[in-house]
Structure formats: C-alpha cells, structure tokens
Design an enzyme around this catalytic site. Structure first.
Site, PDB file in Angstrom:
ATOM      1  N   SER B   9     -74.887  32.243 -87.393  1.00  0.00           N
ATOM      2  CA  SER B   9     -75.847  31.396 -88.106  1.00  0.00           C
ATOM      3  C   SER B   9     -77.262  31.946 -87.988  1.00  0.00           C
ATOM      4  CB  SER B   9     -75.772  29.968 -87.566  1.00  0.00           C
ATOM      5  OG  SER B   9     -76.075  29.969 -86.179  1.00  0.00           O
ATOM      6  N   GLY B  10     -77.367  33.271 -87.850  1.00  0.00           N
ATOM      7  CA  GLY B  10     -78.687  33.929 -87.828  1.00  0.00           C
ATOM      8  C   GLY B  10     -79.165  34.202 -89.244  1.00  0.00           C
ATOM      9  N   ASN B  11     -80.089  35.145 -89.382  1.00  0.00           N
ATOM     10  CA  ASN B  11     -80.673  35.459 -90.695  1.00  0.00           C
ATOM     11  C   ASN B  11     -79.609  35.808 -91.728  1.00  0.00           C
ATOM     12  OD1 ASN B  11     -83.196  35.150 -89.628  1.00  0.00           O
ATOM     13  ND2 ASN B  11     -83.669  37.337 -89.514  1.00  0.00           N
ATOM     14  N   CYS B 124     -77.786  47.857 -94.481  1.00  0.00           N
ATOM     15  CA  CYS B 124     -78.539  47.518 -95.693  1.00  0.00           C
ATOM     16  C   CYS B 124     -78.932  48.804 -96.427  1.00  0.00           C
ATOM     17  CB  CYS B 124     -79.769  46.694 -95.346  1.00  0.00           C
ATOM     18  SG  CYS B 124     -80.879  47.442 -94.137  1.00  0.00           S
ATOM     19  N   GLY B 157     -84.330  42.175 -87.540  1.00  0.00           N
ATOM     20  CA  GLY B 157     -84.084  41.312 -86.390  1.00  0.00           C
ATOM     21  C   GLY B 157     -83.928  42.100 -85.099  1.00  0.00           C
ATOM     22  N   PRO B 158     -83.813  41.384 -83.984  1.00  0.00           N
ATOM     23  CA  PRO B 158     -83.717  42.043 -82.679  1.00  0.00           C
ATOM     24  C   PRO B 158     -82.511  42.975 -82.560  1.00  0.00           C
ATOM     25  CG  PRO B 158     -83.420  39.644 -82.484  1.00  0.00           C
ATOM     26  CD  PRO B 158     -83.851  39.921 -83.875  1.00  0.00           C
ATOM     27  N   ARG B 161     -83.382  46.264 -84.200  1.00  0.00           N
ATOM     28  CA  ARG B 161     -84.409  46.959 -83.430  1.00  0.00           C
ATOM     29  C   ARG B 161     -83.851  47.596 -82.162  1.00  0.00           C
ATOM     30  NH1 ARG B 161     -89.609  45.910 -84.227  1.00  0.00           N
ATOM     31  NH2 ARG B 161     -90.031  44.874 -86.169  1.00  0.00           N
ATOM     32  N   ALA B 162     -82.920  46.885 -81.539  1.00  0.00           N
ATOM     33  CA  ALA B 162     -82.383  47.406 -80.286  1.00  0.00           C
ATOM     34  C   ALA B 162     -81.393  48.540 -80.535  1.00  0.00           C
ATOM     35  CB  ALA B 162     -81.720  46.280 -79.503  1.00  0.00           C
ATOM     36  N   ASN B 163     -80.908  48.671 -81.776  1.00  0.00           N
ATOM     37  CA  ASN B 163     -79.842  49.643 -82.047  1.00  0.00           C
ATOM     38  C   ASN B 163     -80.136  50.481 -83.277  1.00  0.00           C
ATOM     39  OD1 ASN B 163     -77.681  49.034 -80.066  1.00  0.00           O
ATOM     40  ND2 ASN B 163     -77.971  46.998 -80.950  1.00  0.00           N
TER      41      ASN B 163
END
Lengths: 341, 301
Positions: B9-11, B124, B157-158, B161-163
């Site tokens: 249920s994120g972006n 994307c 999103g995080p 960014r982390a990957n």
C-alpha cells in the site's frame, strides 16, 4: 613537520574531461610517476564521470579505465590510487573490480541533496577495506545547513571524509568558508574541498578552506579538468608554501610533470573563456562544457545560450542528454522565428 | 472479469489501485498492506475498496477467489511470497526488482509470456525505454544501446534510493534481453529541482551501417503511439535525431547514433503528474494483468 592537509591529485580523473577521456597507459604512467616523486599521497584515476562513465552520454574512454588503474597502481611506489563512483552510473561490481586491481580509496559522489543513494556503495567500500570519501556535487546549490545534513548521512554510512564539491566553479570565497566551517564543526570525520576555476577562485577558495582547518584538498596538474578547469595542483602547492602551510610536496617535481607531461595534452588549459566563465556564473555542472560546445556546433546555436538554459532548468550532474534537448529546442525556436509569416 | 489483489500500500500499490479500478476486465478484490495506518489503505477504504493489513495471510485466506496478484512490495518480500502464490495457483505480476519470472514489456514481448506463473515488470526506466530500443532494433542492427532515465528526487522512494544498482543492472539487462541490443547500458539520475521535473528518458542507439533512417523514425513513432495507448502522458519530446561519430561503443565502432528524447507525465492518480516513473510501471502492470487475465479465462473478459 606534518602537512596541513592531504592533497589528492585528480589529473587522471577530472582531467579526463578536458581531453575527452582519451588518456593512454603511457600518459597515466608518466603522470603517476611525476606525482609520486613529488610526494602526492593520493592519485585519482577513472573516467571523468567516475567508474562506468564510458558511454554515449559522457564520452567513451579510449582505454578501459581498469587498465589505466592497473597501470597507475603498478607505477606508484608510495602514492595510493583512488577511484570515483557516481551511484546511478557506476555499480558495486565496478568498485569491486577496481579494489581487486589495487585501488584503495573510494570516493562516492552524489548530487548535494541525494546522499542517501551512496549508502550501499559506501558500505561496500568499507567492507573492501578502502578509505571511503563522500563527494557532495554542486554544493553551491544548497544552503550550508542542508549540506551538513547530507554530509552527516554520508558520515553515518562510514565516510572517513566528506567533500564540499564546487562542480560548477560557482562558489565565492565566502560561500566556501561558510560550507567548510559548517562541516568542520558538525562532523567528526574529515572534510575536503574540490574546487573548480570558472570564476578564477579555485586556489583562493582552497587556501580559504585550509585556513578553516580542512583535512583534504583536490588539485589537478595545470588545472586539467572539467569546465574552465580545477584547482591547479602546482599553483596550490606554491601558494601554500608562500602562505606558510606545509604540504610535504616537492614543487619542482610537480612543475616538471605539469610542464613536460600534462601541458602538451591541453595547451590552452587555464584560459577562462566565455563559456567556461558562463558555467560558474550560471552555476552549471562543469563537465557539460565540451558536450555543449559540440552540440552548439552541430545544431548551429550559441553555447552560452545552452549553458544558461541548463542553469534555468536546474539540470544536475549526469544529465548530459539534456544538452541535446536544449540545443534542439533553441534550434527549433530560431527556425520558427526565421520562418516567413 | 479477472479477480485480483494488490499487495503493498505504498506509492506504487496505491497508484496502481486507481488504474485497476478503471479497468473493464480486472476486478480489484482488495488492497493489502501491513500497516493499518498507511495512507494507501485509508484512501482505498474511502473509495470503497476492501482493505487488509494482514499481508500475505489475506491472500492465503482468500486464495479461492483470486486469480492474479500485483506485487508492489519489495524484492525481498516478493521472493518470500512468490512460492506461496505459485502453490496457490495465483499468477503474480511483480513490480519489484525481484526478477523471479521473465521480464515483460507490453508491445514488445508480452505475448510470449501469457502463460507464465510469474512475470516481472523490470523498472520504470526499463518500461519507458525498452519499447524504443526494440523499435529501433526492428528497423536496424543495434550493437549498443544506452538509456538515461531521470526522475524527480521526491518521486524516488526509499527502496529505489537504497538499491540504485538494482535499477541500473536490471534495466541494462532488459535492453539486451527484451530490447534486442547487442550490449545495453542504463544510467539513472535523480533531479531535485523545485518545481519537480517530469520524468525524462533518453535513448541512444548505435546503428550499424546500412540502416534506413526513415524506417527507424517510423518504427519509433509507431511505438510511441502504442505506448500512449496505456500511458497517455508518454511522448517524444523532439523528433529523433541522427548524430555522426564515429563512436567507439563497447559493441564496436559505429558511425551514427540515433537520439530519442522522451518525456513521461503521469496521470496524477496518487503522486502528482511529474511522477511519470510511477505511472509507467502501474499502467504497464494493468496492461499485463489484463492480458494474462484474458489468457486464463480463454479470452472471456
């Protein structure tokens, strides 16, 4: 006497921009030999846009950067070899490869608001036993407090030092001192400065930073580098001698390699022409310069119009593709205003 | 109708919900998350969509009434869910970088994987650029393709960014395996400008000698029109240009490259229009879900 700061020479990385990434193994060996003799402790070698930068967008390397790094490691008796990596362009595999062939300093660069994309690469660099340095590019675009927040993230990922990077050569002496002093007071790790000379302030900014107690400073022989060039290593060392800052570096040896090896590669390096100045004035990423000159020629538009539009759009490092976009837009505008009504 | 559920249920999951609700052939049974206070679950409840915060347990409990699951969690979570879905006979459309099933791009290779139990939507940037690389490969020989994908900082999103390496590696592989280029390279840039920039994608393809520029352009234009049928905000920002080298690419020296400058504006379902990166994933997911659903119901929709 111990040196007032540690100098990293980036002739073989940032300087790569100025010669469109055409370094040969022999040139790398000759530069490393000279810098090593002069007593420079760290020498950076990579594509100008960091590991994995060889591409349509940034220009293809003449020689695979790993072959250049291998030659540099082999040639250096005392100096350590550093590499640059921009997450999003280079990958962890590139860093492992560079470490395996002897690079021992990893400099991980992000835009000055995007430090969190460096986490996995910094963690890997620490795991590989490399000295790990954070590079906050286009530092002039953010206020010093925000820059400190980003620097603290890099410190939390394990950075041994974090650099203020004036990629656009847009910072005045006051801008520099403000940011350096903010980082020096807010971080436990080291602080560095990577200056560009588009406003003719690279040496002055570096001296100001040394006055603030900075730990690491970058230079390039004859200033060979993106935009109007970097802080010229030999001039910085000479100016430090005059100002009473110990560098531990032999000026004559530096001048020999600068004059005999690097100057012939770029006879006009050091001239701040209209376009070079415009980068600093508009605050545009220095590596765009030669790409913008080329696009200006191909599409028959003015280079400084391209640079100003890139500045207006807030384009950041790595977006060289937008140079073609802007050139086409300017061409289209010129064509439609010329069209018969 | 194909009964489906969105996991996450994120972006991405929330944006996907809006698009699934507009589909004529997908029947959204629930939006499932793990945080009862997430904005996505609140929005779903407000719109009359069933919600649950019990994660994969909801799918297990409702397996009999579900054909399709859209996984919008993370690669790690999808790796643990995937065997469960397979055991339950539920087809998985994976929007994470887990890459358990084949990579699919609508309009390029979707028809080859209609029976797959699990398909992956790459990234994307992969969804935005692979159709163009494939279009150019249909008209010319492409020893090397490169893409630059630039997104607004606050649309990443995080997890992304982390990957960030997962993006570059997965997308590079897709340019080769699905796009058809000899060698592929992907670069991702985050731009923090305010107001935020629209998602931009640039495709460079090195062209082997003997191509017909008109055919190349025609193929690109047709493909853009096709992508626009599911991502209306996808557009050619400029007419494609051919630039002369030589260029010493990793796939060999080429004399010419074609440069395709694309922009993607989103439908502004959940995040604002600048987040075209979100839309191209979720719109592709719906297109894939509809096709896989139709294949499972024998074309009855």
């Amino acid at each position: 006497m111990t040196a007032a700061f540690r100098l990293t020479d980036s002739t073989l990385r940032d300087g790569s921009h100025a010669i469109r990434h055409q370094f040969t193994v022999d040139q790398v060996r000759a530069v490393v030999r000279g810098l090593d003799r002069a007593g420079v402790e760290v020498i950076e070698v990579a594509h100008g846009d960091g590991l994995g930068g060889s591409s349509f967008n940034y220009g293809f390397s003449r020689i695979d950067e790993m072959d250049l790094i291998r030659a540099a490691v082999d040639e250096a008796d005392n100096a350590r070899i550093a590499v640059l990596l921009l997450p999003g362009i280079g990958t962890k595999d590139d860093l492992v490869h560079a470490a395996n062939i002897g690079a021992s300093v990893a400099r991980i660069a992000t835009h000055s608001t995007e430090a969190d994309i460096s986490h996995q690469h910094m963690a890997l660099a620490k795991d590989l036993g490399m000295e790990t340095v954070g590079f906050l590019m286009l530092s002039h675009m953010v206020a010093s407090g925000d820059l400190l927040d980003q620097a603290k993230r890099m410190e939390s990922y394990g950075a041994d030092a974090v650099y203020v990077v004036d990629s656009a050569g847009a910072m005045t002496i006051r801008d520099t001192m403000e940011r350096i002093s903010m980082l020096k007071h807010g971080l436990d790790c080291g602080v560095g400065l990577h200056a560009h000379n588009n406003l003719s302030l690279a040496v002055a900014n570096s001296l100001a930073a040394i006055g603030e107690g900075i730990d690491q400073v970058d230079g390039c022989l004859i200033g060979l580098g993106a935009g109007a060039g970097n802080c010229p290593t030999e001039i910085l060392v000479a100016a430090c001698d005059k100002a009473g800052y110990e560098t531990g570096i032999d000026l004559t040896e530096l001048l020999d390699v600068a004059t005999d090896v690097v100057r012939p590669l770029s006879p006009n390096q050091g001239v701040i022409d209209r376009d070079g100045l415009m980068l600093g004035y508009a605050g545009v990423y220095g590596s765009f310069l030669l790409h913008a000159k080329r696009a200006a020629e191909v599409y028959g538009v003015a280079c400084d119009d391209i640079l100003l539009e890139l500045g207006r759009r807030g384009i950041v490092g790595g977006q060289e593709d937008m140079i073609i976009d802007v050139a086409l837009e300017l061409r289209q505008a010129a064509d439609s205003s010329d069209a018969p009504r | 109708m194909t009964a489906c559920v969105i996991m996450g249920s994120g972006n991405i999951g929330t944006d996907l919900m809006y698009k699934v609700l507009r589909s004529y052939t997908l029947d959204l049974r629930a939006l499932v998350g793990i945080d009862p206070d997430s904005e996505g679950l609140h929005r779903a409840a407000d719109m009359g969509v069933d919600t649950s915060a019990s994660g994969v347990k909801w799918v297990i409990d409702n397996a009999d009434s579900i054909n399709l699951v859209f996984e919008a969690t993370s690669a790690g979570i999808h790796r643990s869910h995937a065997p469960e879905y397979e055991r339950l006979g539920i087809t998985a459309i994976d929007l994470t970088p887990a890459r358990i099933g084949p990579s699919v791009v609508p309009g390029v290779n979707l028809k080859d994987h209609l029976e797959a139990p699990n398909v992956n939507l790459i990234t994307c940037g992969g969804q935005a650029t692979t159709p163009i690389v494939a279009a150019i490969c249909r008209a010319a020989s492409v020893p090397y393709a490169e893409i630059i994908s630039t997104v607004a900082s606050n649309s990443a999103g995080p997890g992304t960014r982390a990957n960030i390496d997962e993006f570059t590696e997965t997308t590079s592989a897709c340019l080769e395996e699905v796009g058809g280029a000899g060698i592929g390279k992907a670069i991702m840039i985050l731009n923090p400008a305010d107001p935020p920039i629209m998602m931009r994608n640039t495709v460079y393809c090195g062209l082997a000698d003997g191509y017909d520029p008109e055919r190349v352009v025609e193929s690109i234009v047709q493909t853009v029109d096709n992508v626009r049928t599911y991502v209306p905000g996808y557009q050619l920002k400029r007419a494609p240009v051919f630039e002369n080298g030589p260029f010493a690419t990793p796939g060999g020296v080429v004399q010419t490259r074609v440069v395709v400058l694309l922009e993607v504006s989103g439908a502004a379902d959940f995040l604002p229009a600048y987040a075209g990166n979100l839309d191209i994933m979720t719109a592709a997911a719906v297109r894939v879900g509809e096709a896989l659903g139709a294949a499972r119901t024998g074309g009855r929709t």
